[in-house]
Design a protein around this motif. Structure first.
Motif, PDB file in Angstrom:
ATOM      1  N   ILE A  74       0.804  -1.218   0.000  1.00 42.25           N
ATOM      2  CA  ILE A  74       0.000   0.000   0.000  1.00 42.25           C
ATOM      3  C   ILE A  74       0.839   1.271   0.000  1.00 42.25           C
ATOM      4  CG2 ILE A  74      -0.175   0.349   2.506  1.00 42.25           C
ATOM      5  CD1 ILE A  74      -3.081   0.592  -0.018  1.00 42.25           C
ATOM      6  N   ALA A  75       2.152   1.155   0.199  1.00 42.70           N
ATOM      7  CA  ALA A  75       3.008   2.329   0.422  1.00 42.70           C
ATOM      8  C   ALA A  75       2.921   3.351  -0.707  1.00 42.70           C
ATOM      9  CB  ALA A  75       4.454   1.884   0.636  1.00 42.70           C
ATOM     10  N   ALA A  76       3.071   2.924  -1.939  1.00 44.46           N
ATOM     11  CA  ALA A  76       3.066   3.876  -3.059  1.00 44.46           C
ATOM     12  C   ALA A  76       1.716   4.576  -3.173  1.00 44.46           C
ATOM     13  CB  ALA A  76       3.403   3.152  -4.361  1.00 44.46           C
ATOM     14  N   TYR A  77       0.651   3.831  -3.011  1.00 46.94           N
ATOM     15  CA  TYR A  77      -0.693   4.410  -3.135  1.00 46.94           C
ATOM     16  C   TYR A  77      -0.951   5.430  -2.028  1.00 46.94           C
ATOM     17  CZ  TYR A  77      -5.774   4.659  -3.627  1.00 46.94           C
ATOM     18  OH  TYR A  77      -7.068   5.100  -3.784  1.00 46.94           O
ATOM     19  N   GLU A  78      -0.552   5.106  -0.818  1.00 47.78           N
ATOM     20  CA  GLU A  78      -0.775   6.028   0.299  1.00 47.78           C
ATOM     21  C   GLU A  78      -0.015   7.340   0.112  1.00 47.78           C
ATOM     22  OE1 GLU A  78       0.130   3.782   3.842  1.00 47.78           O
ATOM     23  OE2 GLU A  78      -2.015   3.396   4.178  1.00 47.78           O
ATOM     24  N   SER A  79       1.066   7.306  -0.647  1.00 49.36           N
ATOM     25  CA  SER A  79       1.845   8.518  -0.879  1.00 49.36           C
ATOM     26  C   SER A  79       1.110   9.527  -1.757  1.00 49.36           C
ATOM     27  CB  SER A  79       3.193   8.162  -1.529  1.00 49.36           C
ATOM     28  OG  SER A  79       3.035   7.864  -2.917  1.00 49.36           O
ATOM     29  N   LEU A  80      -0.005   9.117  -2.357  1.00 53.25           N
ATOM     30  CA  LEU A  80      -0.769  10.030  -3.208  1.00 53.25           C
ATOM     31  C   LEU A  80      -1.565  11.043  -2.411  1.00 53.25           C
ATOM     32  CD1 LEU A  80      -2.266   7.711  -5.997  1.00 53.25           C
ATOM     33  CD2 LEU A  80      -0.221   9.152  -6.092  1.00 53.25           C
ATOM     34  N   ALA A  81      -1.690  10.840  -1.117  1.00 54.83           N
ATOM     35  CA  ALA A  81      -2.482  11.748  -0.296  1.00 54.83           C
ATOM     36  C   ALA A  81      -1.994  13.183  -0.470  1.00 54.83           C
ATOM     37  CB  ALA A  81      -2.379  11.344   1.178  1.00 54.83           C
TER      38      ALA A  81
END
Length: 229
Positions: A219-226
């Protein structure tokens, strides 16, 4: 089918004429082919079956008329955590080039490996005799295992379709690499796609398939979109 554009619970839809075009009714959620996304999902009762039916193991029946029982959330096609997966599809459908670059930049080999491990864990649980057990599944979108094709149903292939459409909208031909009759995502889009796919597995896969550490990696890359638009 055009008639379903006006569908509503309680309506009876069909021609009652024993001739094509038929209404194709899937027997279970697992056999549904998601032709486009977003879409609508209806629970129906067959009122009149066509005389010409597919093989018994086809997973669907042909009808000439059906009764609409209720509308269901199409997210249930992606499993118990389907709403979370659907939320990622919504992000993919509106992805910006800045967001793509962020997802591509944070794509990781560790994420690829965790993704592959989830696939293998699922295959061991669902079909331990599968020839694909133990394979490298970092690029896998579907493996036929009984009636299911992935730990998240049709989600991987639906995501590919959604992101392909979005990539075309914002990046045109530059989003793809042509190889004869084959077309692939360009490197940046390919990495972004993988990061979104990893997020789907992190948020949607059953707890028995993903460890806490693997979930964090996926999930790390996706969460960085915040906060990134």
């Amino acid at each position: 089918m055009a008639h379903f554009e006006e569908a509503a619970p309680g309506l009876t839809i069909g021609t009652f004429q024993d001739a094509p075009p038929w209404i194709v009714v899937d027997i279970s959620l697992a056999t549904i082919i998601v032709a486009s996304w977003p879409g609508r999902l209806w629970e129906i009762q067959v009122v009149h079956r066509a005389s010409e039916q597919p093989a018994a193991d086809a997973g669907y029946v042909r009808a000439t008329a059906v009764h609409v029982v209720r509308e269901l959330s199409p997210a249930i096609l992606f499993g118990a955590n389907g709403e979370a997966v659907a939320s990622i599809l919504s992000v993919a459908a509106q992805l910006t080039l800045v967001q793509r670059d962020q997802l591509a930049r944070l794509h990781s080999e560790a994420g690829d490996e965790a993704y592959s491990q989830v696939w293998n864990r699922w295959l061991v649980e669902s079909d331990p005799t599968s020839d694909h057990c133990g394979d490298d599944h970092r690029n896998t979108l579907a493996v036929v295992s009984g009636k299911r094709r992935s730990p998240l149903g049709a989600a991987p292939t639906v995501l590919h379709s959604v992101l392909s459409r979005r990539a075309t909208e914002v990046d045109g031909a530059a989003a793809f690499v042509e190889d004869g009759e084959e077309r692939y995502f360009s490197p940046a889009w390919s990495k972004a796609f993988a990061s979104l796919l990893h997020a789907c597995f992190a948020m949607g896969a059953e707890a028995s398939l993903v460890s806490k550490d693997q979930r964090s990696t996926l999930i790390a890359a996706y969460e960085s979109l915040a906060g990134i638009e």
